[in-house]
Design an enzyme around this catalytic site. Structure first.
Site, PDB file in Angstrom:
ATOM      1  N   ALA A   1      -3.533  -7.109   3.651  1.00 26.50           N
ATOM      2  CA  ALA A   1      -2.270  -7.724   4.058  1.00 26.50           C
ATOM      3  C   ALA A   1      -2.365  -9.241   3.975  1.00 26.50           C
ATOM      4  O   ALA A   1      -3.428  -9.841   4.208  1.00 26.50           O
ATOM      5  CB  ALA A   1      -1.918  -7.311   5.483  1.00 26.50           C
TER       6      ALA A   1
ATOM      7  N   HIS B   1      -3.679  -5.232  11.882  1.00 24.25           N
ATOM      8  CA  HIS B   1      -4.849  -5.546  12.702  1.00 24.25           C
ATOM      9  C   HIS B   1      -4.538  -6.668  13.692  1.00 24.25           C
ATOM     10  O   HIS B   1      -5.151  -6.736  14.765  1.00 24.25           O
ATOM     11  CB  HIS B   1      -6.033  -5.938  11.814  1.00 24.25           C
TER      12      HIS B   1
ATOM     13  N   GLU C   1      -5.669   4.970   3.041  1.00 23.46           N
ATOM     14  CA  GLU C   1      -6.834   4.515   3.799  1.00 23.46           C
ATOM     15  C   GLU C   1      -7.130   5.534   4.898  1.00 23.46           C
ATOM     16  O   GLU C   1      -6.468   5.554   5.939  1.00 23.46           O
ATOM     17  CB  GLU C   1      -6.594   3.134   4.415  1.00 23.46           C
TER      18      GLU C   1
END
Length: 425
Positions: free
Chosen positions: A326, A333, A389
């Site tokens: 990102a 996160h 992911e």
């Protein structure tokens, strides 16, 4: 002259008879342009046929009526109507009923009409009639079902979210408006021309926010219906936990830093306190089942994400880096609610093999009971904007995670009806 009364009666009898001063062609030329109204199942036209003011009513059925009439208010532009008709049609007439009287509004060749004469306030009921003319042959349908519309309806898709110290209102933009008026409870607090408003959070209390569209018409302000949403303390806290961050929705503020971070596991990783407690409980249960989890990467600050993203761009190029990393301010996160989880000897990364481990299968079966979900599942790349992911897990709270699991949906974007995909161009 004893029969004078008979002569007089005969003359009186003749007087009301219409004098047909129009030819048939002239009469047909008036059809569709004269006043039109619905009478039961038939549509009728009033056509003047005599010097005495009488009118002849033409009514023809059989032609399929227009259907699926949709009405959309567009503020100062008027009210837009669209409809469907699969038959061959020469033209349509549009009319409304006002105070029990028919009002002719217009004639169009296509199944679309904009009523610029609609009142700024109040409701109008519309009808559509179909007409077919081929030389001297003329046919008309019955009127369509009535469709109701207002010139300035309430805004749609009004939502509220709270990030840090900000309350964020968002809604779908409307056509033909000059702006929107925002109220907290009954007090007007702001006006904006955009489709969102960011305000300082109002604290612990319960508030009702209202959004009303408006436009100026001949120096008069026309205000539409209210759309409203309520925020209460419980919702305020929950909205922080369920906040969706993706390539279309960055952190707000962009450098957001949670204040309740605590250490998780043995790797020196951090999560917000609620998410950390939930991860520890989940890891205890997984360990009892022989599937201990490793907390590999949790909270990342804006500055750290900048360093990581710049490194990936330098190594792989911007286009490829955007598929798995990102941009600063767009990373989940940064919420403090995400943990990269591994175990069973696997590593982070597409070649790490985590989705082949017992730990991954355990998470798929039980993680939602502790408030965690797989954030970037396989096959949802176009929705999330990121490659699959298996190690990237997101905390959204136990109740929400269970609802998410039961919904059968794959992503938070689908679950919360939030736009995802790639970055805006």
């Amino acid at each position: 002259m004893k029969h004078k009364w008979l002569v007089a009666l005969f003359v009186l009898f003749l007087l009301p008879l219409p004098v047909f001063s129009l030819s048939e062609a002239e009469a047909f030329s008036l059809l569709g342009d004269a006043s039109v109204y619905a009478d039961g199942e038939l549509l009728m036209w009033r056509v003047p046929m005599g010097l005495d003011g009488r009118e002849m009513l033409f009514s023809v059925g059989d032609l399929p009526a227009a259907h699926s009439v949709e009405v959309e208010g567009r503020g100062k532009e008027g009210i837009s109507l669209t409809w469907e008709n699969e038959s061959e049609i020469s033209y349509y007439t549009v009319f409304s009923i006002e105070d029990g009287q028919q009002v002719y509004l217009g004639k169009v060749d296509e199944p679309h009409f904009i009523d610029t004469s609609a009142p700024g306030e109040g409701e109008r009921v519309y009808y559509v009639a179909s007409h077919l003319q081929d030389g001297m042959f003329f046919q008309s349908s019955a009127a369509s079902e009535g469709a109701r519309g207002t010139r300035l309806p309430a805004v749609e898709e009004l939502s509220i979210s709270i990030v840090g110290e900000k309350t964020i209102l968002e809604w779908r933009a409307q056509e033909g408006v000059d702006g929107y008026i925002i109220y907290r409870d009954e007090e007007e607090i702001d006006r904006t021309k955009s489709q969102s408003l960011r305000m300082d959070d109002s604290g612990e209390g319960e508030y009702m926010y209202k959004v009303r569209p408006y436009y100026m018409d001949d120096k008069r302000e026309i205000i539409g219906e209210s759309a409203y949403v309520t925020v209460i303390p419980e919702v305020r806290e929950a909205s922080l936990i369920t906040r969706v961050v993706n390539k279309k929705h960055p952190m707000d503020p962009i450098d957001y830093y949670p204040e309740d971070l605590v250490s998780v596991g043995t790797q020196g990783e951090y999560l917000r306190e609620e998410a950390a407690d939930a991860f520890n409980k989940m890891n205890e249960a997984a360990t009892r089942d022989g599937c201990p989890l490793t907390a590999q990467s949790g909270f990342r600050s804006y500055d750290l994400q900048t360093i990581l993203y710049d490194r990936y761009v330098a190594n792989y190029g911007k286009e490829e880096a955007d598929t798995f990393s990102a941009r600063p301010g767009y990373s989940e996160h940064q919420t403090g609610l995400v943990m990269d989880i591994v175990g069973g000897g696997a590593r982070i990364g597409s070649a790490g093999g985590f989705d082949q481990t017992e730990q991954f299968r355990w998470l798929q079966q039980y993680a939602h009971l502790y408030g965690w979900i797989l954030r970037y599942p396989k096959g949802s790349e176009e929705v999330t904007g990121y490659s699959y992911e298996s190690w990237h897990w997101r905390y959204i709270g136990v109740d929400e995670a269970i609802r998410f699991k039961e919904s059968g949906l794959a992503t938070l974007e689908e679950f919360y009806s939030i736009e995802g995909g790639d970055y805006p161009q």
